[in-house]
Motif scaffolding. Structure first.
Motif, mmCIF file in Angstrom:
data_model
loop_
_atom_site.group_PDB
_atom_site.id
_atom_site.type_symbol
_atom_site.label_atom_id
_atom_site.label_comp_id
_atom_site.label_asym_id
_atom_site.label_seq_id
_atom_site.Cartn_x
_atom_site.Cartn_y
_atom_site.Cartn_z
ATOM 1 N N ASP A 295 0.818 -1.208 0.000
ATOM 2 C CA ASP A 295 0.000 0.000 0.000
ATOM 3 C C ASP A 295 0.857 1.265 0.000
ATOM 4 O O ASP A 295 0.751 2.109 -0.879
ATOM 5 C CB ASP A 295 -0.927 -0.030 1.218
ATOM 6 C CG ASP A 295 -1.886 1.139 1.260
ATOM 7 O OD1 ASP A 295 -2.276 1.629 0.188
ATOM 8 O OD2 ASP A 295 -2.261 1.565 2.378
ATOM 9 N N ILE A 296 1.727 1.408 1.006
ATOM 10 C CA ILE A 296 2.560 2.599 1.175
ATOM 11 C C ILE A 296 3.967 2.178 1.558
ATOM 12 O O ILE A 296 4.152 1.229 2.334
ATOM 13 C CB ILE A 296 1.994 3.521 2.288
ATOM 14 C CG1 ILE A 296 0.606 4.055 1.900
ATOM 15 C CG2 ILE A 296 2.945 4.690 2.563
ATOM 16 C CD1 ILE A 296 0.598 5.028 0.746
ATOM 17 N N ARG A 297 4.954 2.887 1.027
ATOM 18 C CA ARG A 297 6.338 2.679 1.470
ATOM 19 C C ARG A 297 6.842 3.977 2.093
ATOM 20 O O ARG A 297 6.793 5.040 1.464
ATOM 21 C CB ARG A 297 7.248 2.267 0.314
ATOM 22 C CG ARG A 297 8.746 2.326 0.683
ATOM 23 C CD ARG A 297 9.638 1.723 -0.376
ATOM 24 N NE ARG A 297 9.451 0.296 -0.442
ATOM 25 C CZ ARG A 297 9.350 -0.406 -1.571
ATOM 26 N NH1 ARG A 297 9.377 0.210 -2.729
ATOM 27 N NH2 ARG A 297 9.193 -1.713 -1.541
ATOM 28 N N GLU A 298 7.303 3.893 3.326
ATOM 29 C CA GLU A 298 7.930 5.031 4.006
ATOM 30 C C GLU A 298 9.440 4.873 3.912
ATOM 31 O O GLU A 298 10.001 3.954 4.500
ATOM 32 C CB GLU A 298 7.521 5.080 5.487
ATOM 33 C CG GLU A 298 6.106 5.511 5.740
ATOM 34 C CD GLU A 298 5.809 5.651 7.221
ATOM 35 O OE1 GLU A 298 4.834 6.327 7.576
ATOM 36 O OE2 GLU A 298 6.558 5.074 8.038
ATOM 37 N N ASP A 306 7.479 -0.954 4.610
ATOM 38 C CA ASP A 306 6.412 -1.266 3.672
ATOM 39 C C ASP A 306 5.151 -1.602 4.451
ATOM 40 O O ASP A 306 5.170 -2.481 5.330
ATOM 41 C CB ASP A 306 6.795 -2.469 2.802
ATOM 42 C CG ASP A 306 7.860 -2.134 1.774
ATOM 43 O OD1 ASP A 306 8.232 -0.952 1.668
ATOM 44 O OD2 ASP A 306 8.319 -3.070 1.086
ATOM 45 N N TYR A 307 4.055 -0.924 4.121
ATOM 46 C CA TYR A 307 2.767 -1.186 4.751
ATOM 47 C C TYR A 307 1.934 -2.016 3.783
ATOM 48 O O TYR A 307 1.550 -1.542 2.711
ATOM 49 C CB TYR A 307 2.066 0.129 5.108
ATOM 50 C CG TYR A 307 2.769 0.868 6.227
ATOM 51 C CD1 TYR A 307 2.372 0.726 7.555
ATOM 52 C CD2 TYR A 307 3.864 1.698 5.953
ATOM 53 C CE1 TYR A 307 3.030 1.390 8.579
ATOM 54 C CE2 TYR A 307 4.528 2.368 6.975
ATOM 55 C CZ TYR A 307 4.098 2.205 8.282
ATOM 56 O OH TYR A 307 4.747 2.854 9.296
ATOM 57 N N LEU A 308 1.689 -3.255 4.176
ATOM 58 C CA LEU A 308 0.944 -4.185 3.343
ATOM 59 C C LEU A 308 -0.490 -4.293 3.853
ATOM 60 O O LEU A 308 -0.729 -4.265 5.067
ATOM 61 C CB LEU A 308 1.592 -5.570 3.369
ATOM 62 C CG LEU A 308 3.112 -5.648 3.225
ATOM 63 C CD1 LEU A 308 3.568 -7.099 3.249
ATOM 64 C CD2 LEU A 308 3.585 -4.953 1.945
ATOM 65 N N VAL A 309 -1.438 -4.427 2.936
ATOM 66 C CA VAL A 309 -2.843 -4.576 3.313
ATOM 67 C C VAL A 309 -3.452 -5.725 2.517
ATOM 68 O O VAL A 309 -2.958 -6.088 1.438
ATOM 69 C CB VAL A 309 -3.642 -3.278 3.065
ATOM 70 C CG1 VAL A 309 -3.159 -2.155 3.958
ATOM 71 C CG2 VAL A 309 -3.572 -2.854 1.595
#
Length: 353
Positions: A295-298, A306-309
């Motif tokens: 979803d999003i990489r910071e 890495d934010y996985l959903v």
């Protein structure tokens, strides 16, 4: 310098019990941090030790002295609050020595103690300034200096850094650690910030709803938590908890892949819900068919999160290299070493061992 002991300490407000029969030993010279979410009772417990809150039941000892019914002024403790509470019309020197002047100490003794505290806290150049001419970090050091000159048996800190900006918090955290190393006093420190707890403490006490969840060194709580609450509270980013079910003596957790996880612990009966705990640095990702989407990489310089959903709202955080080439929106598979996983009962949250 003395340790602190709590025996079945209870605090009630009317019929409502907020501290539930706590037993705790804090050794002489130890830096102990009370940590937990807002409303868990950590500040109330600190104020009970200070004598600012009456202890409803149980006992509190400072050293060998039972201070449960002793007035706050006679307990031999000094408290540093979230607010600096400095007298604006007094200089730094006058603020630091005010308590000793009120108790009739000789001027030479006050000057000597203030000078020593100023040396320890690097305030020597600011003794003639008034609080309005100081930064937030300097004001907090003056408040700490006011405690030092009293020569207490125990220092109590109630979220002393929460009013400072991020950079000053780091600087003051280092200052407090150095202060403890230099004077070797018993210190009890309250914070909701687990980073402060991890970096400052010899011993951490994790509180939830007026109960002690676990007591131990920072790395003991990080590596060997007793339950899901402690595992999720200690460590940043938090541990991931992936839902699974016991099947055939293994844990079937679809988000971790099609192959059930071989858990080297005593698992409950088949069909029981279990949570698999994995820290972000123990996971890796690779492109492939999966319920999980990046979803999003910071990006934080050398590393990224890495934010996985998935489609059901689950979220998993993975620590990766910042130059990782997987694009946001791609489906990814997780890889991990089962020896890094912890397992928790899905209902009670207790660690399975």
């Amino acid at each position: 310098m003395s340790g602190v002991t709590l025996e079945k300490a209870v605090k009630r407000y009317g019929d409502v019990e907020v501290i539930h029969g706590l037993d705790l030993e804090i050794d002489e010279g130890e830096f102990c941090v009370f940590v937990g979410p807002s409303g868990c009772g950590k500040s109330t417990l600190l104020r009970m030790i200070a004598g600012l809150e009456e202890t409803s039941d149980g006992k509190i000892f400072i050293g060998s002295r039972d201070v449960t019914r002793v007035d706050a002024a006679d307990r031999g403790v000094a408290m540093v609050f979230q607010t600096y509470a400095l007298y604006p019309h007094m200089t730094v020197e006058e603020n630091m020595g005010f308590g000793l002047r009120m108790t009739g100490h000789p001027k030479d003794e006050i000057k000597s103690k203030v000078s020593e505290a100023a040396r320890i806290l690097k305030l020597g150049d600011y003794l003639k300034r008034k609080p309005k001419a100081l930064s937030g970090g300097q004001r907090q050091r003056v408040a700490i200096g006011r405690a030092i000159v009293r020569g207490p048996e125990v220092f109590l800190f109630d979220e002393p850094l929460s009013n400072l900006d991020a950079e000053l918090r780091v600087d003051m955290r280092v200052e407090i650690a150095r202060l403890h190393k230099e004077i070797g006093a018993t210190m009890i420190y309250v914070t909701h910030d687990q980073v402060e707890a991890m970096t400052l403490a010899d011993k951490i006490v994790v509180l939830r709803a007026g109960h002690i969840e676990q007591v131990g060194s920072p790395m003991t709580l990080y590596n060997d938590p007793d339950n899901r609450f402690v595992a999720g509270f200690i460590g940043s980013p938090s541990m991931n908890f992936i839902e699974g079910t016991v099947r055939g003596g293994k844990v079937d957790a679809p988000l971790l892949g099609e192959t059930p996880v071989d858990a080297p612990v005593n698992l409950p009966a088949d069909g029981t819900a279990v949570h698999v705990g994995l820290r972000p640095q123990h996971l890796t990702v690779e492109p492939g068919p999966s319920p999980l989407t990046l979803d999003i990489r910071e990006r934080l310089g050398g590393v990224a999160y890495d934010y996985l959903v998935d489609g059901k709202g689950a979220r998993i955080v993975v620590e990766t290299r910042a130059d990782e080439e997987i694009e946001e929106g791609a489906t990814v598979q997780l890889r991990f070493d089962p020896s890094d996983a912890l397992f928790f009962d899905g209902e009670s949250g207790k660690r399975l061992r």
